[in-house]
Design a protein around this motif. Sequence first.
Motif, short mmCIF file in Angstrom:
data_model
loop_
_atom_site.label_atom_id
_atom_site.label_comp_id
_atom_site.label_asym_id
_atom_site.label_seq_id
_atom_site.Cartn_x
_atom_site.Cartn_y
_atom_site.Cartn_z
N PRO A 181 -3.90 4.59 -8.92
CA PRO A 181 -3.01 3.61 -9.55
C PRO A 181 -2.48 4.07 -10.90
O PRO A 181 -1.54 3.47 -11.44
N ASN A 225 3.05 4.49 -4.56
CA ASN A 225 3.34 5.45 -5.64
C ASN A 225 4.40 6.48 -5.29
O ASN A 225 4.83 7.23 -6.14
N SER A 231 0.85 -1.19 0.00
CA SER A 231 0.00 0.00 0.00
C SER A 231 0.89 1.24 0.00
O SER A 231 2.02 1.22 0.47
N ALA A 258 -9.56 -4.69 -4.67
CA ALA A 258 -8.13 -4.95 -4.89
C ALA A 258 -7.80 -6.41 -4.61
O ALA A 258 -7.09 -7.05 -5.39
N PRO A 260 -0.32 -2.05 -10.92
CA PRO A 260 -0.95 -1.01 -10.10
C PRO A 260 -2.41 -1.36 -9.83
O PRO A 260 -3.11 -1.87 -10.72
N VAL A 261 -2.85 -1.12 -8.60
CA VAL A 261 -4.22 -1.44 -8.21
C VAL A 261 -4.73 -0.34 -7.29
O VAL A 261 -3.99 0.19 -6.47
N LYS A 262 -6.00 0.03 -7.47
CA LYS A 262 -6.60 1.06 -6.62
C LYS A 262 -6.77 0.50 -5.21
O LYS A 262 -7.38 -0.54 -5.00
N LEU A 311 3.90 4.90 -10.96
CA LEU A 311 3.49 3.50 -11.07
C LEU A 311 3.37 3.05 -12.52
O LEU A 311 3.72 1.91 -12.85
N GLY A 370 -0.40 -0.90 -4.64
CA GLY A 370 -1.63 -0.25 -4.20
C GLY A 370 -1.45 1.24 -4.00
O GLY A 370 -0.48 1.68 -3.39
#
Length: 163
Positions: free
Chosen positions: A36, A10, A7, A67, A53-55, A41, A32
């Motif tokens: 994202p 970025n 988490s 996620a 990349p994931v929200k 990222l 995370g």
Amino acid sequence: MTVYLISGSNRGIGYGITSALAARPNTIVFAGARNPGAQSLTELAAKHPNVHPVKLTMADPVDNEAAIAHIQNTAGQLDVIIANVGVLQHVGPLASTPLSQFQDHWEVNTMGLIVLFQAAHKLLLASPTGTPTLAFISSLAASVGFPYFNMGQATSGATKAAA
């Protein structure tokens, strides 16, 4: 293969951890972040195809569950979570710190970890490695072992210590 979720990936410490893990062989890294699509990222994912990349918005159950579902669908497993994200939005004397600042910090720094764990625990505990890991990155302000408690960072320190 080891599958990671980091988490706050970025920027700062989270980005450093994500970058280092991305360069390792036999890893998949889910990066995370609230955004994202952040340039850092997208550039990292272009350089390392094992970065996804994931929200992930701390303390948001919907984002966290989405996620984890994405990780399940993409990698089929989750072995390590590095809960790095945290906020320090207010620095000032404890006596004049608005209670709303404590509530905001509590939401992200403390409840965010719980929300992430609740979303991920089943997939994490099913890790084929046999050693699922949830690592929480705290802060110096949260350490009772530090020679002084920095009252100017009471909001961050107290909520990170609570986590």
